[in-house]
Write a protein that holds these residues in place. Structure first.
Motif, PDB file in Angstrom:
ATOM      1  N   GLY A 197       0.846  -1.189   0.000  1.00 47.12           N
ATOM      2  CA  GLY A 197       0.000   0.000   0.000  1.00 47.12           C
ATOM      3  C   GLY A 197       0.881   1.238   0.000  1.00 47.12           C
ATOM      4  N   ASP A 198       0.651   2.131   0.957  1.00 45.60           N
ATOM      5  CA  ASP A 198       1.476   3.324   1.066  1.00 45.60           C
ATOM      6  C   ASP A 198       2.445   3.235   2.242  1.00 45.60           C
ATOM      7  OD1 ASP A 198       0.530   4.601  -1.199  1.00 45.60           O
ATOM      8  OD2 ASP A 198      -1.196   5.440  -0.140  1.00 45.60           O
ATOM      9  N   SER A 199       2.839   2.010   2.578  1.00 48.58           N
ATOM     10  CA  SER A 199       3.893   1.780   3.565  1.00 48.58           C
ATOM     11  C   SER A 199       5.129   1.250   2.846  1.00 48.58           C
ATOM     12  CB  SER A 199       3.446   0.777   4.628  1.00 48.58           C
ATOM     13  OG  SER A 199       2.442   1.311   5.452  1.00 48.58           O
ATOM     14  N   VAL A 200       6.286   1.760   3.244  1.00 52.50           N
ATOM     15  CA  VAL A 200       7.552   1.383   2.619  1.00 52.50           C
ATOM     16  C   VAL A 200       8.499   0.887   3.711  1.00 52.50           C
ATOM     17  CG1 VAL A 200       9.484   2.154   1.192  1.00 52.50           C
ATOM     18  CG2 VAL A 200       7.206   3.172   0.872  1.00 52.50           C
ATOM     19  N   VAL A 201       9.151  -0.254   3.461  1.00 53.62           N
ATOM     20  CA  VAL A 201      10.080  -0.847   4.424  1.00 53.62           C
ATOM     21  C   VAL A 201      11.408  -1.102   3.727  1.00 53.62           C
ATOM     22  CG1 VAL A 201      10.532  -2.787   5.967  1.00 53.62           C
ATOM     23  CG2 VAL A 201       8.192  -1.914   5.720  1.00 53.62           C
ATOM     24  N   ALA A 202      12.499  -0.625   4.325  1.00 54.04           N
ATOM     25  CA  ALA A 202      13.840  -0.825   3.766  1.00 54.04           C
ATOM     26  C   ALA A 202      14.723  -1.464   4.828  1.00 54.04           C
ATOM     27  CB  ALA A 202      14.436   0.504   3.308  1.00 54.04           C
ATOM     28  N   ARG A 203      15.610  -2.388   4.407  1.00 53.46           N
ATOM     29  CA  ARG A 203      16.433  -3.127   5.367  1.00 53.46           C
ATOM     30  C   ARG A 203      17.865  -3.252   4.882  1.00 53.46           C
ATOM     31  NH1 ARG A 203      11.772  -6.037   4.907  1.00 53.46           N
ATOM     32  NH2 ARG A 203      12.684  -7.434   3.366  1.00 53.46           N
ATOM     33  N   THR A 204      18.785  -3.200   5.849  1.00 48.81           N
ATOM     34  CA  THR A 204      20.143  -3.650   5.584  1.00 48.81           C
ATOM     35  C   THR A 204      20.183  -5.147   5.876  1.00 48.81           C
ATOM     36  OG1 THR A 204      20.935  -3.261   7.846  1.00 48.81           O
ATOM     37  CG2 THR A 204      21.104  -1.423   6.280  1.00 48.81           C
ATOM     38  N   ASN A 205      21.081  -5.846   5.221  1.00 51.36           N
ATOM     39  CA  ASN A 205      21.215  -7.297   5.430  1.00 51.36           C
ATOM     40  C   ASN A 205      22.704  -7.627   5.513  1.00 51.36           C
ATOM     41  OD1 ASN A 205      18.321  -8.428   5.075  1.00 51.36           O
ATOM     42  ND2 ASN A 205      18.577  -7.059   3.314  1.00 51.36           N
TER      43      ASN A 205
END
Length: 355
Positions: free
Chosen positions: A52-60
């Motif tokens: 939707g209008d949620s954004v999730v970003a991650r380091t790995n």
């Protein structure tokens, strides 16, 4: 509308102004979510997902610990306070400056400038926090993608005036109802006035003494207050119904069930209808990750006077605190603003913690 572009090479205060100038009233966050997603996808060290209008970003990076930094993209309705305005005293004015685009700007700057943090980091930007819980983007993510929110510790960058605030109050709303009998007001003796019957409800609230509850070294102040009264049909009719809406803010060591039982006890003899409820969150400040965070920032924790989405992280088993540059007293006001120095300080402190 031309798609806005965020320049994350600027400092967090300047990024705050960029965010504020992209209107994002609840349920109208798409343009801002698009800009956030585009800016994050340009960073090769991050994995980016969207719902939707949620954004999730991650380091790995395979670090021993993962922390979550979360903030909502939406604001309350604009009150003639856009576009943003920076005055000579270093104060940035505009809708969302305090609640909570300054916190979101800090998240974005950390995401852009820390390709190899000392902990793996998940950056969560979500929609619709300022309205009913059924629309809350973080709640939706927890239901659809709980793995996206997994972590050892979470920081919600809600406005806390640069303080670390542990846990949060629970909140509950009930309707305390009275019934009467309609009649013409010229022959009032033929009816029963339901509004008059509500007077003892207000008297009980006026006499109520709220608790101050110590929890894990922090003291939470409770509150039980009438926030709305409904009743009446016309100015010449004796009303046969009245409802007083009461908001109960309760300490996080009291469950929703216990809170409702207490409210029913206070209004014994009346019909009490539950309309809305959300649990509190225990501070969790004894968790090693929380201890390390508080020590790194060099701040004395305080209780959170209010409800925030730390409660959702708590329900997921992730200890969480509130820490953001905005002043909560300015949230939702026409005069909403944030000090540039406070935004830059938050950026510096969190960068040091993650470096």
């Amino acid at each position: 509308m031309e798609q806005p572009v965020l320049d994350l090479s600027q400092d967090a205060a300047a990024v705050t102004a960029q965010l504020v100038d992209i209107p994002s009233v609840s349920l109208e966050e798409k343009h801002l979510a698009d800009a956030v997603e585009a800016a994050l996808r340009a960073l090769p060290h991050l994995t980016v997902d969207r719902d939707g209008d949620s954004v999730v970003a991650r380091t790995n990076l395979g670090r021993a610990e993962r922390v979550v930094l979360a903030g909502h993209l939406d604001t309350v309705p604009i009150a003639d306070n856009l576009p943003s305005r920076l005055d000579a005293d270093g104060i940035l004015w505009g809708c969302g400056t305090s609640d909570m685009k300054s916190g979101v700007a800090v998240q974005l700057r950390l995401a852009a400038t820390l390709p190899a943090p000392n902990r793996d980091v998940t950056y969560v930007f979500y929609d619709a926090e300022e309205i009913a819980a059924e629309f809350n983007g973080l709640k939706r993510l927890a239901e659809r993608h709980p793995d996206w929110l997994a972590g050892d510790f979470a920081v919600l960058l809600e406005p806390s005036d640069g303080k670390v605030e542990g846990g949060c109050q629970g909140t509950m709303r009930v309707r305390v109802e009275t019934k009467g009998r309609r009649a013409h007001s010229a022959r009032a003796w033929l009816g029963e006035n339901a509004i008059h019957k509500a007077a003892p409800i207000l008297a009980r609230l006026a006499a109520y003494e709220p608790r101050q509850v110590p929890v894990d070294g922090l003291t939470y102040r409770e509150g039980l207050n009438a926030v709305l009264i409904e009743g009446g049909h016309a100015t010449n009719v004796i009303p046969d119904f009245c409802a007083v809406t009461v908001n109960y803010r309760f300490a996080p060591n009291r469950s929703e069930e216990e809170a409702l039982a207490h409210v029913r006890e206070v209004f014994d003899g009346y019909d009490v209808v539950l309309t809305d409820s959300a649990p509190g969150a225990l501070p969790g400040l004894s968790h090693p990750s929380a201890v390390a965070f508080v020590d790194a920032l060099g701040l004395e924790p305080a209780p959170k006077d209010g409800w925030t989405d730390v409660a959702l992280f708590s329900a997921l088993g992730v200890p969480a605190v509130n820490y953001g540059p905005g002043d909560p007293k300015l949230a939702h006001t026409r005069e909403e603003h944030v000090a540039v120095a406070a935004v830059l300080e938050a950026e510096e402190k969190l960068k040091a913690w993650l470096s």
